[in-house]
Design an enzyme around this catalytic site. Structure first.
Site, PDB file in Angstrom:
ATOM      1  CB  CYS A 135      -5.219  -9.440 -52.821  1.00  0.00           C
ATOM      2  SG  CYS A 135      -5.741  -8.867 -51.344  1.00  0.00           S
ATOM      3  CB  ILE A 195       4.518  -4.079 -59.376  1.00  0.00           C
ATOM      4  CG1 ILE A 195       5.026  -2.895 -58.848  1.00  0.00           C
ATOM      5  CG2 ILE A 195       5.540  -4.613 -60.725  1.00  0.00           C
ATOM      6  CD1 ILE A 195       6.187  -3.040 -57.917  1.00  0.00           C
TER       7      ILE A 195
HETATM    8  C1  DHB Z   1      -5.799  -5.222 -51.197  1.00  0.00           C
HETATM    9  C2  DHB Z   1      -4.488  -4.596 -50.704  1.00  0.00           C
HETATM   10  C3  DHB Z   1      -3.742  -4.340 -51.535  1.00  0.00           C
HETATM   11  O1  DHB Z   1      -2.331  -3.784 -51.449  1.00  0.00           O
HETATM   12  C4  DHB Z   1      -3.552  -4.721 -52.922  1.00  0.00           C
HETATM   13  O2  DHB Z   1      -2.545  -4.583 -53.617  1.00  0.00           O
HETATM   14  C5  DHB Z   1      -4.760  -5.382 -53.484  1.00  0.00           C
HETATM   15  C6  DHB Z   1      -5.868  -5.607 -52.521  1.00  0.00           C
HETATM   16  C7  DHB Z   1      -6.812  -5.348 -50.421  1.00  0.00           C
HETATM   17  O3  DHB Z   1      -6.468  -5.415 -49.206  1.00  0.00           O
HETATM   18  O4  DHB Z   1      -7.967  -5.098 -50.612  1.00  0.00           O
END
Ligand code: DHB
Length: 316
Positions: A135, A195
């Site tokens: 994340c 990815i």
């Molecule tokens: C979140 C956002 C994302 O782009 C990701 O790849 C995983 C989690 C988030 O902020 O919850």
């Protein structure tokens, strides 16, 4: 006419009815939002929003910035009701709808992941656990997918406590993706999801500040497709036996086919859901057409074929 069974695909030991899944975070917590459009049972699978041991409110707003024509940046901050509430209130919905269920788990430290997986580790209604090691929007969120040692120890710990297949979802924000893939597979990961979003930034020229409160966000959509294909290509070339769950800017049937040809065993649809919530079903139908036109007995014949220069196929 070929029947649905020709779209079956194996991701390691997991057999999916077709290769099209909803990507984590792009279909609410448990895809209830898709109820008006189609039956969840028509999909290859549904991946839940990342679930953590405690509920999370997520980041301050604004959380999303559109990059017209290219996709979007988001910074949700892992908003979710927590795994316990999910198991009680959302999991029964997915079971009732006959969805193929993939639970995405996230944490800040190893124990968070272990404790969250504890809630689901013995449930046979769950087809796979996708570990979000990547994340971009919380502090330390990328740690596990930028360090092969950390990735190895996390996947090893989860492998010890559950027999449910594990898919490690990895970040493109690394120098060498195959080092991280190898660490995850050595630790027992049954597949790798490639990815996650690419780190990006948007600036508001009126406030002269970054648009997102944490400045950076996760970039997704059509613009990241070539990055995803490249990382899947590198991974399949080096480790042809490792199942790959392809993700990254898939908006059309052609996109999905390109991912399979590169070496993905199935794909997830993410940002495209925000443009057209029925896109997954349209792509499933497009894949059926493609199989017919190319007289394929199984879609799985396509997997990794881009690495074999002796074969060509006609367009959909
Ligand atoms: C979140 C956002 C994302 O782009 C990701 O790849 C995983 C989690 C988030 O902020 O919850």
């Amino acid at each position: 006419m070929y029947s649905m069974s020709e779209l079956k695909t194996n991701v390691g030991n997991v057999t999916l009815k077709n290769p099209i899944l909803l990507a984590s975070g792009t279909c609410g917590v448990a895809a209830r939002e898709f109820e008006p459009y189609f039956n969840l049972s028509e999909l290859g699978g549904v991946v839940t929003k990342s679930l953590s041991i405690k509920p999370r409110d997520g980041n301050p707003t604004p959380r999303v910035v559109e990059i017209p024509g290219c996709g979007m940046l988001n910074s949700i901050g892992l908003q979710n009701p927590g795994i316990e509430s999910f198991v009680k209130n959302e999991l029964p919905y997915l079971v009732e709808k006959n969805a193929t269920i993939i639970i995405n788990i996230v944490g800040e430290i190893m124990d968070d992941y272990v404790n969250a997986v504890d809630f689901i580790k013995a449930r046979n209604e769950i087809t796979a656990i996708e570990l979000n090691l990547s994340c971009p929007n919380v502090s330390g969120g990328l740690d596990f997918s930028q360090d092969p040692k950390k990735a190895f120890s996390l996947v090893s710990e989860i492998k010890k406590i559950t027999g449910i297949p594990i898919w490690a979802k990895l970040s493109p924000n690394v120098t060498n993706i195959t080092d991280i893939v190898k660490a995850c597979v050595d630790a027992g990961s049954d597949g790798v999801s490639l990815i996650n979003t690419v780190l990006g930034l948007a600036i508001n020229r009126w406030t002269k500040k970054p648009t997102l409160p944490r400045a950076t966000g996760g970039y997704s959509g059509p613009a990241i497709k070539p990055i995803a294909l490249r990382m899947i290509w590198e991974t399949h070339k080096k480790f042809p036996k490792i199942p790959i769950i392809g993700i990254g800017g898939i908006h059309t049937t052609d996109d999905a086919i390109e991912f399979l040809l590169c070496g993905a065993s199935c794909v997830q649809i993410g940002t495209a859901n925000f443009v057209n919530p029925k896109i997954s079903i349209e792509i499933i139908n497009g894949l059926k057409d493609y199989c017919e036109k190319n007289k394929l007995s199984s879609i799985s014949e396509l997997i990794g074929q881009a690495h074999d220069v002796s074969k060509t196929f006609v367009k959909v």
